[in-house]
Scaffold this active site. Structure first.
Site, PDB file in Angstrom:
ATOM      1  CB  SER A   2      -0.858   0.023   1.268  1.00  0.00           C
ATOM      2  OG  SER A   2      -1.459   1.295   1.441  1.00  0.00           O
ATOM      3  CE  LYS A  57      -1.278  -3.954   3.168  1.00  0.00           C
ATOM      4  NZ  LYS A  57      -1.505  -5.087   2.240  1.00  0.00           N
ATOM      5  CE1 TYR A  82      -3.650  -2.820   5.500  1.00  0.00           C
ATOM      6  CE2 TYR A  82      -3.174  -0.485   5.224  1.00  0.00           C
ATOM      7  CZ  TYR A  82      -3.585  -1.690   4.701  1.00  0.00           C
ATOM      8  OH  TYR A  82      -3.941  -1.777   3.370  1.00  0.00           O
TER       9      TYR A  82
HETATM   10  P1  NAP Z   1     -11.667  -5.844  -0.051  1.00  0.00           P
HETATM   11  O1  NAP Z   1     -12.337  -5.245  -1.218  1.00  0.00           O
HETATM   12  O2  NAP Z   1     -12.252  -5.608   1.276  1.00  0.00           O
HETATM   13  O3  NAP Z   1     -11.574  -7.415  -0.367  1.00  0.00           O
HETATM   14  C1  NAP Z   1     -11.311  -8.267   0.614  1.00  0.00           C
HETATM   15  C2  NAP Z   1     -11.122  -9.680   0.009  1.00  0.00           C
HETATM   16  O4  NAP Z   1     -10.248 -10.344   0.875  1.00  0.00           O
HETATM   17  C3  NAP Z   1     -12.392 -10.476  -0.053  1.00  0.00           C
HETATM   18  O5  NAP Z   1     -12.315 -11.341  -1.174  1.00  0.00           O
HETATM   19  C4  NAP Z   1     -12.338 -11.303   1.250  1.00  0.00           C
HETATM   20  O6  NAP Z   1     -13.130 -12.467   1.079  1.00  0.00           O
HETATM   21  C5  NAP Z   1     -10.836 -11.569   1.308  1.00  0.00           C
HETATM   22  N1  NAP Z   1     -10.205 -11.812   2.611  1.00  0.00           N
HETATM   23  C6  NAP Z   1     -10.281 -11.049   3.727  1.00  0.00           C
HETATM   24  N2  NAP Z   1      -9.514 -11.570   4.694  1.00  0.00           N
HETATM   25  C7  NAP Z   1      -8.919 -12.678   4.189  1.00  0.00           C
HETATM   26  C8  NAP Z   1      -8.007 -13.635   4.696  1.00  0.00           C
HETATM   27  N3  NAP Z   1      -7.556 -13.581   5.963  1.00  0.00           N
HETATM   28  N4  NAP Z   1      -7.600 -14.653   3.892  1.00  0.00           N
HETATM   29  C9  NAP Z   1      -8.056 -14.731   2.630  1.00  0.00           C
HETATM   30  N5  NAP Z   1      -8.914 -13.849   2.077  1.00  0.00           N
HETATM   31  C10 NAP Z   1      -9.349 -12.849   2.857  1.00  0.00           C
HETATM   32  O7  NAP Z   1     -10.120  -5.389   0.067  1.00  0.00           O
HETATM   33  P2  NAP Z   1      -9.198  -4.593  -0.973  1.00  0.00           P
HETATM   34  O8  NAP Z   1      -9.344  -3.161  -0.727  1.00  0.00           O
HETATM   35  O9  NAP Z   1      -9.388  -5.137  -2.346  1.00  0.00           O
HETATM   36  O10 NAP Z   1      -7.742  -4.984  -0.432  1.00  0.00           O
HETATM   37  C11 NAP Z   1      -6.912  -5.901  -1.114  1.00  0.00           C
HETATM   38  C12 NAP Z   1      -5.466  -5.588  -0.813  1.00  0.00           C
HETATM   39  O11 NAP Z   1      -5.159  -4.272  -1.248  1.00  0.00           O
HETATM   40  C13 NAP Z   1      -5.098  -5.631   0.675  1.00  0.00           C
HETATM   41  O12 NAP Z   1      -3.786  -6.170   0.800  1.00  0.00           O
HETATM   42  C14 NAP Z   1      -5.084  -4.166   1.071  1.00  0.00           C
HETATM   43  O13 NAP Z   1      -4.233  -3.936   2.179  1.00  0.00           O
HETATM   44  C15 NAP Z   1      -4.538  -3.556  -0.201  1.00  0.00           C
HETATM   45  N6  NAP Z   1      -4.792  -2.131  -0.350  1.00  0.00           N
HETATM   46  C16 NAP Z   1      -6.067  -1.658  -0.468  1.00  0.00           C
HETATM   47  C17 NAP Z   1      -6.271  -0.296  -0.647  1.00  0.00           C
HETATM   48  C18 NAP Z   1      -7.650   0.314  -0.829  1.00  0.00           C
HETATM   49  O14 NAP Z   1      -7.756   1.567  -0.838  1.00  0.00           O
HETATM   50  N7  NAP Z   1      -8.685  -0.483  -0.999  1.00  0.00           N
HETATM   51  C19 NAP Z   1      -5.173   0.583  -0.665  1.00  0.00           C
HETATM   52  C20 NAP Z   1      -3.904   0.066  -0.520  1.00  0.00           C
HETATM   53  C21 NAP Z   1      -3.734  -1.292  -0.380  1.00  0.00           C
HETATM   54  P3  NAP Z   1     -13.668 -13.353   2.329  1.00  0.00           P
HETATM   55  O15 NAP Z   1     -14.489 -12.441   3.198  1.00  0.00           O
HETATM   56  O16 NAP Z   1     -14.454 -14.463   1.679  1.00  0.00           O
HETATM   57  O17 NAP Z   1     -12.426 -13.862   3.003  1.00  0.00           O
END
Ligand code: NAP
Length: 261
Positions: A150, A167, A163
């Site tokens: 991130s 990262k 967090y």
């Molecule tokens: P999201 O939309 O909330 O998606 C979460 C996904 O993760 C779902 O498929 C969920 O499915 C699964 N999940 C949650 N905990 C899990 C676990 N312990 N093991 C396996 N699967 C799990 O999240 P996102 O924003 O796409 O985030 C994805 C990545 O991008 C993360 O690493 C996050 O830190 C990073 N990121 C996000 C942002 C942002 O602004 N969104 C910014 C920077 C970085 P289930 O509930 O079925 O497990």
């Protein structure tokens, strides 16, 4: 709504594992790797999410299978790898995308339990899954790994301190693993997204007219939040032969958030 997509060929013949791929950025990455020709193993914690995603992606003519995997559970990581080998016959690509963030607030308020959970899911499981997958990439003669970090890994968030540190550690893990893996013809790189419109970040983008959200928007050069699909092409590039001389790197996809020079 479903759409039929024409498959590309950039990743034809490759097998990819994407963790946490039933929603958000992971789902967009899984879909894009599939559109570019890879066979993709979908996974997340909940059976109904996995089944629904597989059904949806198959309707879009993508070659996918699915299995349950909570990345923090060693048995689930093992079965993710074994299911992929059984279904697709090998592993060429790993996208380690899962993360947890159970706490918001001043860093010194973080309990030991929350700290352990964040580092178990975000870092330790990413490393242990690599250890599990690397011998199978080695057996294929090559491989590519991408960690999802991130922008806060470079510019820590005051309210998401542990967090952010986890990262930063992923950016370090990318660098630390790349020399040894290069000797096995495996490249390891990292994606650092900015503020992307997913469930994970919805408190930051859902009501953009409040002062809090407006401050975030103002910090983005492009003055908008990103879409999950805007992260997926970068990952497809990093795992493809177009990136054959890139390893140990982190690419920021932020719309211009000032995170590093
Ligand atoms: P999201 O939309 O909330 O998606 C979460 C996904 O993760 C779902 O498929 C969920 O499915 C699964 N999940 C949650 N905990 C899990 C676990 N312990 N093991 C396996 N699967 C799990 O999240 P996102 O924003 O796409 O985030 C994805 C990545 O991008 C993360 O690493 C996050 O830190 C990073 N990121 C996000 C942002 C942002 O602004 N969104 C910014 C920077 C970085 P289930 O509930 O079925 O497990």
């Amino acid at each position: 709504m479903t759409s039929t997509v024409a498959k590309g060929t950039k990743l034809a013949g490759k097998v990819a594992i994407v963790t946490a791929s039933t929603d958000g950025i992971g789902l967009a990455i899984a879909k894009r790797l599939g559109q570019d020709g890879a066979k993709v193993m979908i996974s997340s914690r909940k059976k109904e999410h996995v089944e629904g995603t597989v059904e949806n992606l198959r309707k879009q003519n993508l070659d996918v299978a699915g299995t349950i995997c909570h990345v923090g559970k060693s048995k689930d990581r093992e079965s993710l790898v074994q299911e992929t080998l059984k279904t697709f016959g090998g592993i060429d690509i790993l996208v380690s995308n899962a993360a947890a963030n159970p706490v918001f607030g001043p860093i010194l308020d973080t309990s030991e339990e929350a700290w352990d959970k964040i580092f178990d899911v975000n870092i330790k499981s990413a490393f242990l899954l690599c250890k599990e997958v690397v011998p199978h990439m080695e057996a294929r003669g090559s491989g590519a790994i991408v960690f999802v970090s991130s922008f806060v890994g470079y510019a820590p968030s005051e309210l998401m301190g542990p967090y952010s540190v986890s990262k930063t550690a992923l950016i370090g893990l990318t660098k630390a693993m790349s020399p040894q893996l290069a000797g096995m013809n495996i490249r390891v790189n990292c994606l650092a997204p900015g503020l992307i419109k997913t469930k994970f970040s919805e408190m930051l983008w859902k009501n953009p007219n409040t002062g809090f959200q407006q401050d975030f928007l103002n910090s983005i050069a492009m003055k908008r939040f990103g879409e999950p699909e805007e992260c997926s092409g970068t990952v497809s590039f990093l795992v493809s032969d177009d990136a054959s001389y890139i390893t140990g790197e982190t690419i920021l996809v932020t719309g211009g958030i000032p995170a590093r020079l």
